[in-house]
Motif scaffolding. Structure first.
Motif, short mmCIF file in Angstrom:
data_model
loop_
_atom_site.label_atom_id
_atom_site.label_comp_id
_atom_site.label_asym_id
_atom_site.label_seq_id
_atom_site.Cartn_x
_atom_site.Cartn_y
_atom_site.Cartn_z
N VAL A 378 41.42 31.15 49.06
CA VAL A 378 40.60 31.60 47.93
C VAL A 378 40.35 33.10 48.03
O VAL A 378 40.48 33.84 47.03
N MET A 379 40.00 33.57 49.19
CA MET A 379 39.70 34.99 49.36
C MET A 379 40.96 35.83 49.14
O MET A 379 40.89 36.90 48.50
N ASN A 381 43.42 35.10 47.22
CA ASN A 381 43.72 35.09 45.78
C ASN A 381 43.00 36.21 45.03
O ASN A 381 43.47 36.68 43.99
N HIS A 382 41.84 36.61 45.56
CA HIS A 382 41.06 37.69 44.92
C HIS A 382 41.20 39.01 45.67
O HIS A 382 40.44 39.95 45.43
N VAL A 384 40.50 39.73 48.68
CA VAL A 384 39.39 40.01 49.60
C VAL A 384 39.86 39.69 51.00
O VAL A 384 40.16 38.54 51.33
N THR A 406 34.03 40.87 55.58
CA THR A 406 35.23 41.31 54.88
C THR A 406 35.53 42.77 55.16
O THR A 406 34.65 43.54 55.59
N SER A 409 36.01 45.77 49.74
CA SER A 409 36.32 45.06 48.51
C SER A 409 35.43 45.62 47.42
O SER A 409 34.93 46.75 47.54
N ILE A 414 34.33 40.05 44.81
CA ILE A 414 33.54 39.19 45.68
C ILE A 414 32.78 38.15 44.86
O ILE A 414 32.59 37.00 45.31
N GLU A 416 33.86 36.77 42.04
CA GLU A 416 34.86 35.77 41.68
C GLU A 416 35.21 34.89 42.89
O GLU A 416 35.39 33.67 42.77
N THR A 417 35.27 35.51 44.04
CA THR A 417 35.56 34.77 45.27
C THR A 417 34.48 33.73 45.55
O THR A 417 34.78 32.56 45.85
N ASP A 420 34.61 30.71 43.24
CA ASP A 420 35.69 29.78 43.57
C ASP A 420 35.41 29.03 44.87
O ASP A 420 35.73 27.84 45.00
#
Length: 441
Positions: A378-379, A381-382, A384, A406, A409, A414, A416-417, A420
């Protein structure tokens, strides 16, 4: 020898701060009059309840239940608005400004919600509005921005602006007690109100941040245009893990401006601040503000941020300035955003994609194979990037607590992350996000 001019002062609001102003101004009045060359007369005070017993006794003929009668009294050259709230306080302030009086206010919520209207009214009718006590209590941060640092453009201002939150976080660190226990003590000791949400959810700090942003950059930023987060979800695990990483956790207001892009952003949130930073060591009910200017560099201001005496000190400072204005006819320096200030193009709000930083994420997940891989996907994908992963403690049976940090970013990615991550079947509760404050100095 001519008789010195007498300047009459009226107080609207006679609670904790109002009584402190009356008491300390009376005590210091002789010395202040000698310095100013004028007489200062505490003429009248408006109260909500005429029958209520008070710590500071004043003559009965100086007390009224009608605050607007003080605002409209032409004999009172200085009106102190110490009522609080934004309804009657606004009416009182506007009424006094419309007759050309100088108003001294400690009301950050009023300034945040109605500052543009108040300053325009002052300009139109020849009044003035002084508000040193509205931010950081006894710390003269407003004078610093408006006068001492006038040659600077401010790229960064950040600070601890709420003593209640700082007191709670300090005791959590020092005693290892949970948030709820310390909050109950804070209420009992009078550091937190019965309804603590204004403080602990970050709104009091946001109001103060709005005032500082106006002083530094000439625009009023409403709280609904800020990121505003509080401290209620901070746990002992967060504090301990932050300490292991070399950070303390403080509720900070952060005001940043990119002058090249002419963009501004104001945010309030719990922040991991490096232990070597001065503000990391500001504890208890104290406040601290770090200001970075393009000429002076970084300066830091620390002191009591609230309470009767600290706030009264700031109000009296403004009363003395107001008396000096009336005695000499010299106005206070213009500030960005006022009609008399020839400012450049005002900044726009920076989009979330432009607000960059590193992040701390804590989440509770099912204790089963493949969960970390799901989170990492998931991270990724964004875009991050994960810097570290820790499982600091044994959670409830069948679950695991994970703490991730992290690399650099931005706020949009973050958010959006986290949205999700919260939707993953393996995530038991919504992740907690904290910012890592790698402030340049």
């Amino acid at each position: 020898m001519s008789t010195p001019k007498t300047i009459k002062i009226g107080l609207c609001g006679f609670g904790t701060v109002g009584q402190g102003v009356w008491q300390h101004l009376e005590r210091a009045r002789t010395d202040l009059e000698a310095r100013l060359g004028v007489k200062l007369e505490l003429a009248r005070a408006a109260v909500r309840d005429l029958k209520r017993a008070r710590d500071v006794a004043i003559p009965a003929d100086k007390i009224t239940g009608d605050a607007l009668s003080i605002a409209n009294d032409p004999s009172l050259a200085i009106v102190c608005e110490l009522i609080g709230g934004t309804t009657l306080a606004r009416e009182v302030t506007l009424a006094a400004l419309k007759r050309g009086a100088i108003v001294v206010s400690a009301n950050k919520a009023l300034l945040c919600d109605h500052g543009a209207e108040l300053f325009e009214t002052a300009r139109k009718h020849g009044g003035q509005l002084l508000f040193e006590a509205s931010v950081a209590g006894g710390i003269p941060i407003i004078k610093a921005l408006r006068e001492g640092l006038v040659a600077n453009r401010f790229t960064q201002i950040y600070g601890i602006l709420n003593g209640t939150c700082n007191y709670i976080l300090t005791r959590m660190v020092q005693e290892g007690a949970p948030y709820a226990t310390i909050l109950a003590d804070a209420k009992r000791l009078g550091y937190a109100e019965a309804d603590e949400s204004l403080d602990v959810d970050g709104w009091d700090t946001a109001h103060k941040a709005s005032v500082l942003a106006f002083l530094a950059h000439g625009v009023w930023i409403k709280t609904d245009k800020m990121i505003v987060e509080g401290i209620a979800k901070i746990t002992q695990a967060d504090l301990k893990h932050a300490a292991a990483l070399g950070y303390g956790i403080k509720l900070l207001a952060v005001i940043t401006r990119d002058f090249a892009a002419n963009q501004l952003f104001v945010r309030v949130h719990p922040t991991l601040i490096p232990e070597e930073r001065v503000l990391a060591s500001v504890n208890g009910v104290f406040n601290g503000v770090s200001v970075t200017g393009d000429v002076v560099g970084t300066t830091t201001y620390i002191g009591r941020g609230a309470g009767r005496d600290a706030t009264a000190s700031a109000v009296i400072s403004d009363i003395v300035d107001a008396a000096a204005i009336l005695a000499t006819g010299k106005a206070v320096p213009s500030i960005p955003g006022s009609s008399s200030y020839a400012s450049s193009q005002p900044p726009s709000l920076a989009p979330l994609e432009k607000i960059t930083g590193r992040y701390y994420v804590r989440t509770l997940v099912k204790d089963e194979p493949g969960v970390l891989a799901q989170i990492a996907t998931v991270m990724a994908n964004h875009k991050v990037s994960i810097a570290s992963v820790t499982q600091p403690e044994v959670a409830e049976e069948g679950t695991a607590s994970l703490i991730l940090t992290t690399h650099l970013s931005n706020e949009h990615a973050i958010r959006e992350t986290l949205a999700d991550l919260a939707r993953l079947p393996s995530v038991v509760e919504a992740p907690l996000l904290l910012r890592i404050g790698d402030f340049a100095e």
